[in-house]
Scaffold this motif. Structure first.
Motif, PDB file in Angstrom:
ATOM      1  N   ILE A  13      -0.948 -10.172   9.085  1.00 44.90           N
ATOM      2  CA  ILE A  13      -0.762  -8.841   8.506  1.00 44.90           C
ATOM      3  C   ILE A  13       0.037  -8.043   9.528  1.00 44.90           C
ATOM      4  O   ILE A  13      -0.377  -7.918  10.688  1.00 44.90           O
ATOM      5  N   ASP A  14       1.151  -7.507   9.099  1.00 42.36           N
ATOM      6  CA  ASP A  14       2.039  -6.738   9.982  1.00 42.36           C
ATOM      7  C   ASP A  14       2.288  -7.479  11.298  1.00 42.36           C
ATOM      8  O   ASP A  14       2.129  -6.907  12.394  1.00 42.36           O
ATOM      9  N   ALA A  30      -7.756  -6.636   6.271  1.00 38.50           N
ATOM     10  CA  ALA A  30      -7.011  -5.586   6.988  1.00 38.50           C
ATOM     11  C   ALA A  30      -7.993  -4.620   7.631  1.00 38.50           C
ATOM     12  O   ALA A  30      -7.865  -4.278   8.815  1.00 38.50           O
ATOM     13  N   ILE A  37      -5.060   0.712   5.079  1.00 37.41           N
ATOM     14  CA  ILE A  37      -4.319   0.674   3.806  1.00 37.41           C
ATOM     15  C   ILE A  37      -4.951   1.748   2.925  1.00 37.41           C
ATOM     16  O   ILE A  37      -6.173   1.767   2.765  1.00 37.41           O
ATOM     17  N   CYS A  55      -2.774   1.051  -3.090  1.00 41.98           N
ATOM     18  CA  CYS A  55      -2.960   0.119  -1.978  1.00 41.98           C
ATOM     19  C   CYS A  55      -1.918  -1.008  -1.979  1.00 41.98           C
ATOM     20  O   CYS A  55      -2.116  -2.030  -1.333  1.00 41.98           O
ATOM     21  N   VAL A  57       0.874  -3.593  -1.275  1.00 44.51           N
ATOM     22  CA  VAL A  57       1.441  -4.149  -0.041  1.00 44.51           C
ATOM     23  C   VAL A  57       2.476  -5.215  -0.399  1.00 44.51           C
ATOM     24  O   VAL A  57       2.514  -5.687  -1.531  1.00 44.51           O
ATOM     25  N   ALA A  68      -3.720  -4.551  -2.586  1.00 44.83           N
ATOM     26  CA  ALA A  68      -4.501  -5.193  -1.518  1.00 44.83           C
ATOM     27  C   ALA A  68      -5.976  -5.293  -1.867  1.00 44.83           C
ATOM     28  O   ALA A  68      -6.671  -6.188  -1.390  1.00 44.83           O
ATOM     29  N   THR A  81       2.052  -4.088   5.384  1.00 46.09           N
ATOM     30  CA  THR A  81       1.301  -2.968   4.783  1.00 46.09           C
ATOM     31  C   THR A  81       2.065  -1.654   4.844  1.00 46.09           C
ATOM     32  O   THR A  81       1.630  -0.661   4.268  1.00 46.09           O
ATOM     33  N   ASN A  82       3.177  -1.646   5.560  1.00 43.50           N
ATOM     34  CA  ASN A  82       3.913  -0.393   5.703  1.00 43.50           C
ATOM     35  C   ASN A  82       5.410  -0.648   5.806  1.00 43.50           C
ATOM     36  O   ASN A  82       5.846  -1.338   6.714  1.00 43.50           O
TER      37      ASN A  82
END
Ligand code: SF4
Ligand code: SF4
Ligand code: FES
Length: 239
Positions: A13-14, A30, A37, A55, A57, A68, A81-82
């Motif tokens: 994740i990220d 997460a 999130i 949410c 992603v 998510a 996530t961003n």
């Protein structure tokens, strides 16, 4: 051999290596790893419906963004996530929620204690991306302690789920379609006349906006205590 549901999956994740139970959602993993999130319809302990789409992603290799809160993790997946794309989708989702009902925060009982307002501030939503609908719904203030104002309702169904899954009363439901949808008590009775409602107030405590509120409290006192409900759920699950 380990049962499938307790197997662990490893993914990113990220760009961070993370692990989670094979039956976990992206959101759960997460949060376990301190990655934030945004959520609205989701509430820990209740079933997830994936209806609000805040949410969303990115999953590398997938054309569409995924929610998510309802998407299960997969071995080797890469989640983002961003990003600009995500931020712009979340702003559009929020705009649509705001535009569907009458959210004038300055005159709302939940001003300053509202999850929708918080999300708008966090995402820097300065204006709506879509025109307002200006639909008006009648307020139900028949209950001695509580009020339902559909004009502030985001149809997240947290109230419906907590009433059914935690209180066991199933007094609430969604009635109508699309922008005409609203929460009803029993067969659309005034709240005070509902025979299934136990007046426990759990629906009020989990409502993220000013759609359900306690009578006689000022905006500064209107702090929802959703932790009471989540703690109760946790205690039951731990038994
Ligand atoms: S429910 Fe929240 S977003 Fe809607 S008007 Fe009230 S404070 Fe604003
Ligand atoms: S009344 Fe509150 S908890 Fe229920 S659906 Fe509307 S916004 Fe969600
Ligand atoms: S929080 Fe995931 S869809 Fe609402």
């Amino acid at each position: 051999m380990l049962k499938d549901k307790v197997r662990v999956k490893t993914f990113k994740i990220d760009d961070m290596d993370v692990t989670g139970r094979s039956d976990a959602t992206i959101l759960e993993v997460a949060r376990d790893h301190g990655i934030k999130i945004p959520t609205l319809c989701h509430l820990e302990g209740l079933s997830s419906v994936g209806s609000c789409r805040i949410c969303l992603v990115e999953v590398k290799g997938s054309k569409n963004l995924v929610p998510a809160c309802t998407s299960k993790i997969k071995e080797g997946m890469e989640v983002i996530t961003n990003s600009e794309k995500i931020a712009s989708h979340r702003k559009m989702v929020l705009s649509m929620i705001f535009a569907e009902r009458t959210h004038t925060c300055s005159v709302c009982v939940s001003n300053g204690h509202c999850e929708l307002q918080d999300q708008a501030i966090e995402l820097g939503l300065e204006h709506s991306y879509v025109p307002y609908i200006h639909k008006h719904f009648e307020i139900d203030a028949s209950h001695k302690d509580y009020v339902y104002d559909p004009n502030r309702c985001i149809l997240c169904t947290r109230c419906v789920r907590v009433c059914d899954e935690v209180e066991g009363a199933h007094a609430l439901d969604i009635f109508g379609r699309g922008i005409d949808s609203k929460i009803i008590h029993d067969m659309d009775e005034p709240w005070a006349q509902s025979e299934s409602c136990t007046s426990c107030g759990k629906c009020v405590q989990v409502c993220p906006t000013g759609a359900l509120f306690e009578k006689g409290l000022s905006a500064t006192e209107m702090v929802k205590r959703k932790n009471i409900v989540t703690n109760l759920i946790q205690a039951r699950n731990d038994k």
